[in-house]
Design an enzyme around this catalytic site. Structure first.
Site, PDB file in Angstrom:
ATOM      1  N   ARG A  67       0.853  -1.184   0.000  1.00 28.98           N
ATOM      2  CA  ARG A  67       0.000   0.000   0.000  1.00 28.98           C
ATOM      3  C   ARG A  67       0.890   1.235   0.000  1.00 28.98           C
ATOM      4  O   ARG A  67       1.881   1.304   0.720  1.00 28.98           O
ATOM      5  CB  ARG A  67      -0.933   0.014   1.223  1.00 28.98           C
ATOM      6  CG  ARG A  67      -2.126  -0.910   1.101  1.00 28.98           C
ATOM      7  CD  ARG A  67      -3.086  -0.441   0.007  1.00 28.98           C
ATOM      8  NE  ARG A  67      -4.294  -1.247  -0.103  1.00 28.98           N
ATOM      9  CZ  ARG A  67      -4.449  -2.256  -0.936  1.00 28.98           C
ATOM     10  NH1 ARG A  67      -3.439  -2.626  -1.713  1.00 28.98           N
ATOM     11  NH2 ARG A  67      -5.596  -2.907  -1.003  1.00 28.98           N
ATOM     12  N   GLU A 110      -3.379   7.919  -5.476  1.00 30.83           N
ATOM     13  CA  GLU A 110      -3.589   7.234  -6.751  1.00 30.83           C
ATOM     14  C   GLU A 110      -4.845   7.769  -7.422  1.00 30.83           C
ATOM     15  O   GLU A 110      -5.858   7.941  -6.746  1.00 30.83           O
ATOM     16  CB  GLU A 110      -3.714   5.718  -6.520  1.00 30.83           C
ATOM     17  CG  GLU A 110      -2.442   5.115  -5.944  1.00 30.83           C
ATOM     18  CD  GLU A 110      -2.533   3.606  -5.712  1.00 30.83           C
ATOM     19  OE1 GLU A 110      -3.587   3.014  -6.041  1.00 30.83           O
ATOM     20  OE2 GLU A 110      -1.570   3.025  -5.197  1.00 30.83           O
ATOM     21  N   HIS A 134      -0.767   0.369 -10.145  1.00 32.34           N
ATOM     22  CA  HIS A 134      -1.429  -0.567  -9.230  1.00 32.34           C
ATOM     23  C   HIS A 134      -1.966  -1.767 -10.014  1.00 32.34           C
ATOM     24  O   HIS A 134      -3.157  -2.100  -9.940  1.00 32.34           O
ATOM     25  CB  HIS A 134      -2.553   0.126  -8.464  1.00 32.34           C
ATOM     26  CG  HIS A 134      -2.845  -0.515  -7.138  1.00 32.34           C
ATOM     27  ND1 HIS A 134      -3.276   0.187  -6.044  1.00 32.34           N
ATOM     28  CD2 HIS A 134      -2.764  -1.810  -6.716  1.00 32.34           C
ATOM     29  CE1 HIS A 134      -3.452  -0.622  -5.024  1.00 32.34           C
ATOM     30  NE2 HIS A 134      -3.148  -1.851  -5.413  1.00 32.34           N
TER      31      HIS A 134
END
Length: 324
Positions: free
Chosen positions: A237, A266, A285
Site C-alpha cells: 500500500r 492514486e 497498481h
C-alpha cells in the site's frame, strides 16, 4: 422475497447472473453522496453491498440500516471503516487467496525490470539511441544470487520467496510479526529485525497492508539504512511509505532504484518527481490486474456475499466474530 443487494462494480455476465439467482440486484455507478441520495430508497433496503475501490464509512452505513454484509473485490480493505462495520455487526468479506500468485509475479517483474533497467532501455531504443553496440551506460545489475529482503511474510511474501529462492538462487531475509517456520524450512529464509534487513538486502520488497501501525513505516530513517546499491520495491500500500522521503533518497543516491506499483495518492500526479526519474519503474497498481485473476477475484467476492448473507463465514471474513 430475495434479499436486496447493491452492486457498485461491473461484473461479467455469468457472475451477475449468479448474484441475481440469490438476490435482487441493484446496480449503481459508485458510492458518491449524489448516487446515494438519488437511490436513497434502494440503499435503505439493501442487505448486501459488493464492489471495489470506494470508501465504505460510517456516513454510508448510516444510510443503510438493513445492511448485513459487504464484499470487496480485493484483498485490501483499508477503504472500509472496519470499526463501524463491526459495531453494527456487519460482515466484511474480501478475496485474500485468489490473487497471491499474480501479485507475486508483479513483484518479481518489478525486481527484474528495475535491476535490468528494462523500461528505461526499451524507451531509449524506441527513441533511436541504439546506434552501436551498447556500453556500460546501458548495463543493469544482476538479480540472481542477490539478497532479497521481504517485509511482510504473508501469502504473497511466501509466493515471492518461492520465485526468488528456486528461480534466482536468492538468499531470503524477512521481517514479520512472527517467525514463519515454513518460509525458513522451504526457502532457508532468515528472520531478522527491520534494521538488519535494510542493511543487508540488495532488494527490499515491501508487502504490507495499510494500518495505523504501518502508515509511513518507511521514511528517511529507513532509506538511510539501506545500501546505496539497493533497490526498493513496493506492491503493498502506498501510504506505508513516506513518498517524499523516497523521492529524496532517490535524488540523493541513498538507494539505487525503485519499482513501485502503489503510491500515496492514486492515480499518481503527472507532476510527481518519480515520473522524471529514469531509475524508477512506476506502474498503475497492476498487482492483480490480469484477466484471469480479476475474474477469479470477482467470482470469489460474489460467493463471499452469498455465503455471508446465508450465515456462512468459515473463510474470507475480516470480522467473523460479529456472526457469533
Amino acid at each position: 422475497m430475495k434479499p436486496s443487494v447493491i452492486l457498485y462494480k461491473a461484473l461479467p455476465d455469468d457472475l451477475l447472473q449468479r448474484l441475481q439467482e440469490h438476490f435482487t440486484v441493484h446496480q449503481v455507478a459508485n458510492l458518491s453522496p449524489q448516487t446515494i441520495e438519488q437511490n436513497a430508497a434502494i440503499f435503505a433496503e439493501a442487505e448486501g453491498l459488493l464492489g471495489s475501490n470506494e470508501n465504505v464509512d460510517a456516513a454510508l452505513l448510516g444510510k443503510m440500516p438493513k445492511l448485513r454484509a459487504t464484499s470487496t473485490i480485493s484483498v485490501g480493505y483499508d477503504n472500509f471503516d472496519v470499526d463501524a462495520l463491526t459495531a453494527r455487526k456487519i460482515l466484511l468479506m474480501h478475496t485474500p487467496t485468489v490473487l497471491t500468485e499474480t501479485v507475486a509475479d508483479t513483484l518479481m517483474a518489478l525486481v527484474l525490470s528495475t535491476a535490468r533497467r528494462v523500461v528505461e532501455v526499451a524507451e531509449r531504443v524506441k527513441a533511436g539511441e541504439w546506434t552501436a553496440s551498447i556500453g556500460p551506460d546501458w548495463y543493469g545489475t544482476d538479480v540472481h544470487h542477490k539478497t532479497l529482503g521481504i517485509v511482510g511474510m504473508g501469502r504473497i511474501g511466501m509466493a515471492l520467496a518461492q520465485r526468488a529462492h528456486f528461480g534466482f538462487n536468492m538468499p531470503i531475509l524477512y521481517n514479520a510479526r512472527r517467525h514463519h517456520k515454513e518460509a525458513e524450512e522451504r526457502f532457508n529464509a532468515r528472520y531478522c529485525d527491520l534494521d538488519s534487513l535494510l542493511q543487508e538486502s540488495d532488494f527490499v520488497c515491501l508487502i504490507l497492508p495499510l494500518t495505523d501501525e504501518t502508515y509511513h513505516l518507511f521514511g528517511a530513517e529507513q532509506f538511510g539504512k539501506m545500501k546505496s546499491s539497493a533497490i526498493f520495491i513496493n506492491a503493498g500500500r502506498g501510504p506505508v511509505v513516506d513518498e517524499n522521503a523516497l523521492i529524496a533518497a532517490l535524488q540523493k543516491g541513498e538507494i539505487h532504484a525503485a519499482g513501485l506499483d502503489v503510491f500515496e495518492q492514486e492515480p499518481l500526479s503527472v507532476d510527481s518527481p518519480l515520473l522524471s526519474m529514469a531509475n524508477v519503474v512506476a506502474v498503475p497498481h497492476i498487482g492483480s490486474a490480469t484477466h484471469e485473476t480479476r475474474y477469479g477475484m470477482a467470482a470469489c467476492a460474489v460467493d463471499n456475499l452469498i455465503d455471508a448473507l446465508q450465515g456462512k463465514v468459515e473463510k474470507n471474513c475480516v470480522n467473523p466474530h460479529v456472526a457469533d
